[in-house]
Design an enzyme around this catalytic site. Structure first.
Site, PDB file in Angstrom:
ATOM      1  N   THR A 189       0.823  -1.212   0.000  1.00 18.89           N
ATOM      2  CA  THR A 189       0.000   0.000   0.000  1.00 18.89           C
ATOM      3  C   THR A 189       0.854   1.259   0.000  1.00 18.89           C
ATOM      4  OG1 THR A 189      -1.780  -1.145   1.168  1.00 18.89           O
ATOM      5  CG2 THR A 189      -1.789   1.259   1.242  1.00 18.89           C
ATOM      6  N   VAL A 190       1.755   1.375   0.978  1.00 25.93           N
ATOM      7  CA  VAL A 190       2.571   2.588   1.089  1.00 25.93           C
ATOM      8  C   VAL A 190       3.673   2.599   0.035  1.00 25.93           C
ATOM      9  CG1 VAL A 190       4.075   3.936   2.609  1.00 25.93           C
ATOM     10  CG2 VAL A 190       2.042   2.806   3.538  1.00 25.93           C
ATOM     11  N   LYS A 247       7.073   1.442  12.223  1.00 28.13           N
ATOM     12  CA  LYS A 247       7.220   1.902  13.613  1.00 28.13           C
ATOM     13  C   LYS A 247       7.581   0.783  14.583  1.00 28.13           C
ATOM     14  CE  LYS A 247       2.599   1.322  12.758  1.00 28.13           C
ATOM     15  NZ  LYS A 247       1.927   1.547  11.459  1.00 28.13           N
ATOM     16  N   GLU A 290      10.237   9.877   9.241  1.00 25.85           N
ATOM     17  CA  GLU A 290       9.086  10.770   9.396  1.00 25.85           C
ATOM     18  C   GLU A 290       7.762  10.020   9.370  1.00 25.85           C
ATOM     19  OE1 GLU A 290       7.182  13.511  10.487  1.00 25.85           O
ATOM     20  OE2 GLU A 290       8.875  14.600   9.611  1.00 25.85           O
ATOM     21  N   GLU A 326      -7.535  -4.363  10.728  1.00 30.07           N
ATOM     22  CA  GLU A 326      -7.057  -5.643  10.214  1.00 30.07           C
ATOM     23  C   GLU A 326      -7.967  -6.774  10.692  1.00 30.07           C
ATOM     24  OE1 GLU A 326      -4.574  -5.919   8.164  1.00 30.07           O
ATOM     25  OE2 GLU A 326      -3.780  -3.882   8.295  1.00 30.07           O
ATOM     26  N   ASP A 344       0.259  -0.335  18.535  1.00 27.35           N
ATOM     27  CA  ASP A 344       0.652   0.620  17.498  1.00 27.35           C
ATOM     28  C   ASP A 344       0.941   1.996  18.105  1.00 27.35           C
ATOM     29  OD1 ASP A 344       0.601   1.355  14.420  1.00 27.35           O
ATOM     30  OD2 ASP A 344      -0.667   2.842  15.408  1.00 27.35           O
ATOM     31  N   LYS A 355       4.669   4.158  18.485  1.00 27.47           N
ATOM     32  CA  LYS A 355       4.807   5.552  18.060  1.00 27.47           C
ATOM     33  C   LYS A 355       5.200   6.457  19.226  1.00 27.47           C
ATOM     34  CE  LYS A 355       1.465   4.851  14.335  1.00 27.47           C
ATOM     35  NZ  LYS A 355       0.074   5.062  13.879  1.00 27.47           N
ATOM     36  N   GLY A 399      -2.630   5.391   5.079  1.00 29.02           N
ATOM     37  CA  GLY A 399      -3.048   5.402   3.683  1.00 29.02           C
ATOM     38  C   GLY A 399      -1.861   5.485   2.746  1.00 29.02           C
TER      39      GLY A 399
END
Length: 424
Positions: A13-14, A105, A129, A190, A201, A205, A302
């Protein structure tokens, strides 16, 4: 004009979003940043994905050595996810003198110090980033825009899945399970949602963000973590009556030289700017001693939002003459228990179900009082044979409220302690 070769590890996706942005924005980047970024190689097994994105098959392989041994490649961007083989490939890349860019991450929060050692060995850079809030430029804000401040605190909604779920529960009165299923159908959650809904998650972060904020390594085992699986729509509705909105927050604070780091659901006042952040959006509120409050807001996931952050790192890296690494000791062995505060203070919302009989409130109040826990207000709702009681608790230490609740649960008149939610 400086020419820079890039390798993309994965076209998920990314990775696919990054490929699209680099391809479509190449000429613009050349004109605005005076650097020509060319995709030299792509690691990808899925040939259908290669064809879908229109990638030249001549630059695609599954062998990392095609990246490591190509002198034209100076930047490696990783999109595999998980720990391996991403970690090994990136360490090899750094040792080969190639700078890395990642949105991973979990891997980064667990192996940051290893990457820095490899980067020093290869005289390369590390850019991350996209690890913390998708397209929101929080990392560069912390590392390049806050030099005139001591950062006092950071609070953030850094997981879009949980924010979507809590928003739906609040706005539509739905229960957790039904909203989770809806989020899974829409692709926001998911099939196994644990990483999001159990707070992992957000914890990954927060480890990265609080480390940057306080210039000291904040490992995962120093972060308190609690997810949203136990949240009841009743509590969200009750919170509204008190003027609160429920969010899953990642919180880092510096108190008297000690770091406090925690992830958990929290009621925040409706006037708090984070309360208005809805759906899958992310937002982070930073407080500096001189600048005061700064809030960054945007899409936290996204293909294109996260790809935007990846491309920003690639361009930023390409323009650097030297690469800056941590100015503090980032090794796990450098962490000291004395640097962290585990017994933090909060106000609390407590909901319990008790027998509807005389003297029950007095016993509960006595249990709170035994540990210096002060009650701000009490609301009682009677039902058949029992009563639901909501206590709003003044600021107190976590250890005090836990001891009091343990004693309260042992009372025969207390049928259940249904919810304990911190109030920020």
């Amino acid at each position: 004009m400086k020419k820079v070769g890039v390798a993309l590890l994965g076209l998920g996706t990314v990775g696919g979003g990054t490929y699209r942005i680099l391809s479509e924005m190449r000429e613009k980047i050349k004109s605005t940043d005076d650097v020509d970024i060319e995709i030299i190689h792509v690691l990808e097994r899925n040939q259908d994905r290669v064809r879908e994105l229109g990638v030249d098959p001549k630059i695609v392989s599954t062998d990392i050595n095609n990246v490591l041994k190509d002198p034209r490649i100076s930047i490696v961007a990783e999109f595999f996810g998980g720990i391996e083989p991403a970690r090994s490939f990136l360490i090899q890349s750094l040792k080969a003198g190639k700078s890395i860019v990642t949105a991973n991450k979990e891997m980064f929060s667990k192996h940051w110090s290893e990457f820095e050692c490899a980067a020093k060995e290869g005289n390369a850079g590390i850019y991350f980033e996209a690890t913390c809030a998708g397209g929101v430029p929080i990392i560069r804000t912390l590392t390049a825009s806050m030099q005139g401040n001591t950062i006092q605190s950071i609070q953030g909604i850094v997981n879009g899945t949980t924010n979507y779920i809590l928003t739906k529960m609040a706005d539509e009165g739905k229960d957790y399970d039904s909203v989770l299923k809806e989020a899974q159908k829409l692709g926001y959650a998911e099939a196994n949602p644990s990483a999001d809904v159990d707070g992992f998650d957000s914890m990954y972060k927060l480890s990265i963000l609080s480390t940057l904020c306080f210039n000291k390594k904040v490992p995962l085992n120093k972060i308190y973590r609690e997810g949203i699986t136990g949240i009841d729509k009743i509590d969200i509705e009750n919170g509204k009556k008190f003027g609160y909105t429920l969010k899953l927050l990642a919180i880092g604070k510096l108190n008297d030289g000690k770091i406090e780091a925690r992830v958990h659901p929290a009621f925040i006042a409706n006037e708090n700017p984070l309360a208005s952040v809805k759906g899958s959006f992310n937002a982070i509120l930073i407080n500096g001693d001189n600048v005061g409050d700064i809030m960054l807001y945007g899409r936290g996931a996204g293909d294109l939002p996260t790809g935007s952050a990846i491309v920003s790192d690639i361009v930023y890296c390409a323009r650097q003459q030297t690469h800056k690494l941590s100015s503090f000791d980032n090794r796990p062995e450098a962490v000291s228990d004395e640097d962290f505060e585990n017994d933090f203070e909060c106000e609390y919302y407590v909901r319990m179900n008790v027998m509807d009989k005389p003297g029950v409130l007095a016993k509960i109040a006595a249990a709170f009082g035994k540990y210096d826990v002060s009650i701000n207000s009490v609301e009682q709702i009677a039902s058949q044979g029992s009563a639901n009681i909501i206590f709003m608790i003044h600021m107190t230490q976590e250890s005090f409220i836990n001891k009091a609740i343990k004693d309260i649960k042992s009372l025969s008149e207390v049928l259940a302690v249904n919810s304990i939610i911190r109030v920020i």
